[in-house]
Design an enzyme around this catalytic site. Structure first.
Site, mmCIF file in Angstrom:
data_model
loop_
_atom_site.group_PDB
_atom_site.id
_atom_site.type_symbol
_atom_site.label_atom_id
_atom_site.label_comp_id
_atom_site.label_asym_id
_atom_site.label_seq_id
_atom_site.Cartn_x
_atom_site.Cartn_y
_atom_site.Cartn_z
ATOM 1 N N ASP A 163 0.873 -1.160 0.000
ATOM 2 C CA ASP A 163 0.000 0.000 0.000
ATOM 3 C C ASP A 163 0.919 1.222 0.000
ATOM 4 O O ASP A 163 2.110 1.112 0.317
ATOM 5 C CB ASP A 163 -0.883 -0.042 1.251
ATOM 6 N N ASP B 247 -0.265 5.046 0.959
ATOM 7 C CA ASP B 247 -0.583 6.039 1.978
ATOM 8 C C ASP B 247 -0.653 5.425 3.374
ATOM 9 O O ASP B 247 -1.356 4.438 3.600
ATOM 10 C CB ASP B 247 -1.910 6.726 1.647
ATOM 11 N N ASP C 157 -1.368 -0.728 5.887
ATOM 12 C CA ASP C 157 -1.721 -0.258 7.232
ATOM 13 C C ASP C 157 -3.177 -0.501 7.595
ATOM 14 O O ASP C 157 -3.528 -0.534 8.777
ATOM 15 C CB ASP C 157 -1.430 1.238 7.356
#
Length: 226
Positions: free
Chosen positions: A9, A11, A183
């Site tokens: 990922d 961001d 995250d």
């Protein structure tokens, strides 16, 4: 099965988006205050309302993240001119964010190591392609990455398995030959598991570990993989 690829990922995984986002919102609100003599707090409240409306109206598509659309809706909610000005707010937001971001500790070292080990790397990310490419350039990590797939390109957002499979197809790798690091437990970990990848959860804020009926690896820093 030998590991052939690592997908990430972007961001809040490879850099701290949350902190940069707050700085960018403040800059945008302050610009709006100076431009229209409207209190910055009203701009921030209008941003939250516009963002919520667009996510409800455009669920699971990349357009709901488009800061031009959000700025346009903000101005409409505030009863202000909504043509041309959205571009000024957009540039204020993104120029602030892009100048403030830097890779998390261990990111460059990890990507470099994977590159030298001939393990392919990719970004699998929600948001629009244009701005995600700008973020990767600002972070200085483009040279370590092989592919990127955004939700704009895939036509779906995580946790839909399609976005993960699109990235794997570009890398010519099977799901069980790749791991995914992200995250968001729901979007990244559950999505990667559903797509057949090995999921790693980057928990930098020490959240309680959610219950799951599958195995995953929890990390608190990417330096743990070095």
């Amino acid at each position: 099965m030998a590991l052939k690829a690592v997908l990430f990922d972007l961001d809040n995984t490879l850099y701290d988006f949350s902190t940069a986002h707050k700085l960018a919102l403040r800059a945008m609100a302050e610009y709006g205050e100076s431009r229209f003599d409207v209190p910055a707090r009203r701009f921030l409240l209008a941003y939250q309302q516009a963002d919520k409306q667009l996510k409800e109206e455009l669920p699971y598509v990349a357009a709901c993240h488009n800061r031009v659309l959000i700025a346009q809706r903000m101005l409409e909610l505030l009863g202000l001119p909504s043509v041309v000005t959205p571009l000024e707010l957009y540039e204020t937001y993104w120029s602030t964010l892009l100048h403030s971001i830097k890779p998390r500790d261990g990111v460059v070292e990890l990507l470099s190591r994977l590159h030298h080990q001939r393990i392919r790397t990719g970004i699998c990310t929600d948001m629009t392609a244009h701005i995600q490419h700008r973020k990767i350039a600002a972070l200085g990590i483009a040279g370590y990455l092989d592919v990127m797939v955004s939700s704009e390109e895939a036509g779906v957002e995580k946790p839909n398995p399609k976005i993960f499979h699109d990235c794997l197809n570009k890398l010519h790798v099977r799901p069980n030959e790749a791991l995914f690091i992200g995250d968001s437990f729901e979007r990244d970990v559950c999505g990667a598991h559903a797509a057949g990848l090995i999921p790693f959860w980057l928990n930098t804020t020490n959240q309680p570990a959610p219950e799951a009926d599958f195995r995953y690896k929890e990390l608190h820093s990417l330096k743990e993989l070095l």
